[in-house]
Design a protein around this motif. Structure first.
Motif, short mmCIF file in Angstrom:
data_model
loop_
_atom_site.label_atom_id
_atom_site.label_comp_id
_atom_site.label_asym_id
_atom_site.label_seq_id
_atom_site.Cartn_x
_atom_site.Cartn_y
_atom_site.Cartn_z
N GLN A 83 46.26 50.65 35.74
CA GLN A 83 45.35 51.72 36.47
C GLN A 83 46.29 52.82 36.83
O GLN A 83 47.54 52.69 37.45
N GLN A 86 43.81 56.73 41.22
CA GLN A 86 42.51 56.52 42.03
C GLN A 86 41.94 58.11 42.44
O GLN A 86 42.77 58.37 43.36
N ASN A 91 38.39 56.85 38.49
CA ASN A 91 39.92 56.09 38.37
C ASN A 91 40.25 56.50 36.81
O ASN A 91 39.52 56.59 36.13
N GLN A 93 42.89 55.29 33.99
CA GLN A 93 43.46 53.89 33.76
C GLN A 93 43.99 54.25 32.24
O GLN A 93 43.20 54.63 31.40
N ASN A 432 37.34 44.85 32.94
CA ASN A 432 38.21 45.61 33.70
C ASN A 432 38.59 44.76 35.07
O ASN A 432 37.71 44.84 35.72
N SER A 434 40.41 46.12 37.34
CA SER A 434 40.78 47.09 38.31
C SER A 434 39.39 47.64 38.67
O SER A 434 39.43 48.15 40.06
#
Length: 489
Positions: A83, A86, A91, A93, A432, A434
């Motif tokens: 990532q 943010q 976000n 990535q 994912n 994250s």
């Protein structure tokens, strides 16, 4: 040119075919063949298009977010990278995929930037308004590596997801530091990118079975030589960069002159091609493998190079995939050409010498190609198959009588969501870590009109997986809010 060499292998690969491009040069031929293919498909499976149309109409209800990205060339693998950023509503990535070409342009490893929209941000009416033939604005190519041969499998190093391993149609595993690699322009005749490290040790092609250890910088691979090979990248890393270089004439000339490392161990026990491998989440020395001999084998490098436990007839056909539960290292999933997913407990793997799974999950109509446990929920996992479906299961729901009412009484036990956005075989997917409940999946559309592939990034509505009491409580709050708003003068 090296990129065309993989096409010369003896016999077709089990999970890769010569791709159809979506090149303008061949557009007319494709349109003609697409028409014929569509007519044939309608005769055989009249419900394919109807089912897809029905799925698309339900997207605003079923999904919190969905992005559809058309691929000119198919990608046999897709993985999340680190990532990067943010923000309030989304976000950013890294995303790893590939381009499996027909040799008219080089095969590539693609590093993309993906904008992952946060939960409850996307408008329901927008997420279903996508054009199947268009690229998604959420996925943008960041860097291209010219890969020596087609990319069959991509796996990232969990401790540093900028380090990526790839499998091609050769005995070697290639290691790439994707951030340090230069960006390349993929044109016919261009020399391929030079791997940062080459892992040698297989005696025959290793095409699919590949895993990287969650606790140490270890890599395992399986291949047509019926063996599982273990390496440590650590042996050739100093100060964060891979330093040992080959002298001229050393290493495998088929891929590149450059740094290489031999294996820490070669593990023998399979009687046919090894199709997938997985590390035990709690031990860098323990791993498992599955193969075309219908066996699941557990290994322990501390004990020796022979099987610790060999499960004969784990399925009724070739095994394609395996995954080890990151939350409970007693549980192992396998997927097979017999269309089933099976869950094994390593404390009780066999009965009378034959595989004895805890449960058989039967919800696919074709060979299962990929299984993966959810990183967020210990009992949840996904499975994708040649039937174009990606099923999400919860084994905690198996055997429980009190489940949410289902329109279809024939819904397989444990199956609680079916992603039906692909119209051809779903060759890979990745949860994912994250962004909870967010999945990237890719289909190889070579058998569909137009060829190429489809990449989709999606997250089901949280109303589907949240506890029923929680959902009902939220509904009551919403009702109260509506009533209070309505009663105001």
């Amino acid at each position: 040119m090296e990129s065309s060499q993989p096409q010369q292998q003896q016999g077709p690969k089990k999970r890769g075919r010569k791709p159809k491009p979506k090149d303008e040069k061949e557009q007319q031929q494709q349109q003609q063949s697409a028409g014929k293919m569509k007519e044939g498909k309608k005769a055989q499976q009249p419900s394919v298009d109807e089912k897809y149309t029905q799925w698309k109409s339900l997207v605003p209800v079923l999904y919190d977010w969905l992005a559809n990205h058309n691929l000119v060339w198919p990608s046999l693998s897709c993985r999340w990278g680190p990532q990067l950023e943010q923000a309030t509503y989304k976000n950013r990535q890294r995303l790893y995929l590939s381009e499996q070409t027909d040799g008219s342009v080089p095969n590539t490893l693609v590093i993309a930037n993906c904008e992952v929209v946060k939960p409850r941000v996307a408008a329901a009416e927008h997420i279903s308004q996508f054009n199947e033939e268009a690229r998604s604005p959420f996925v943008k190519k960041y860097k291209t590596l010219i890969h020596p041969g087609e990319v069959n499998r991509i796996r990232e190093l969990p401790q540093n997801s900028k380090i990526v391993a790839t499998h091609t149609d050769s005995p070697d595993v290639l290691i790439w530091d994707v951030e340090a690699q230069p960006n390349r322009h993929a044109v016919l005749g261009a020399t391929h990118s030079r791997p940062d490290l080459i892992l040698t040790g297989h005696q025959d092609n290793a095409e699919f079975a590949l895993a990287m250890c969650p606790t140490e910088p270890y890599v395992i691979s399986g291949g047509k030589d019926k063996s599982v090979v273990l390496w440590s990248i650590q042996d050739h890393i100093s100060g964060g960069s891979i330093v040992k270089q080959n002298k001229p004439g050393e290493g495998n000339d088929k891929t590149a002159e450059g740094p290489s490392v031999g294996p820490r161990g070669i593990f023998c026990g399979h009687e046919d091609t090894v199709e997938d491998v997985a590390f035990c989440p709690s031990s860098a020395q323990e791993f498992c493998s599955v193969g075309d001999d219908s066996c699941l084998i557990l290994w322990d490098a501390r004990v020796g190079t022979g099987p610790t436990i060999k499960v004969e007839k784990a399925h009724d056909a070739d095994l394609h995939c395996v995954d080890w539960n990151p939350h409970d290292d007693n549980l192992i999933l396998t997927g097979s050409a017999d269309n089933t997913v099976r869950m094994f407990d390593r404390r009780n793997l066999t009965s009378n010498g034959v595989g004895s799974p805890i449960y058989k999950f039967e919800g696919h109509r074709a060979a299962v190609l990929c299984v993966q446990w959810s990183p967020d929920e210990s009992s949840v996992f996904g499975s994708s198959a040649e039937d174009g479906l990606l099923n999400i299961w919860d084994y905690d729901k198996v055997g429980k009588k009190v489940e949410r009412p289902s329109k279809s009484p024939s819904t397989p036990a444990g199956l609680f969501f079916q992603h039906a956005g692909h119209r051809d075989k779903v060759v890979d997917f990745h949860w994912n870590a994250s962004d909870p409940w967010t999945v990237v999946s890719v289909s190889d559309d070579c058998d569909s009109a137009g060829g190429g592939g489809t990449l989709q990034i999606w997250r089901m509505s949280d109303l589907i997986y949240r506890p029923e009491e929680e959902v009902l409580a939220e509904l009551e709050k919403f009702k109260s809010h509506v009533i209070s708003c309505a009663s105001k003068p």
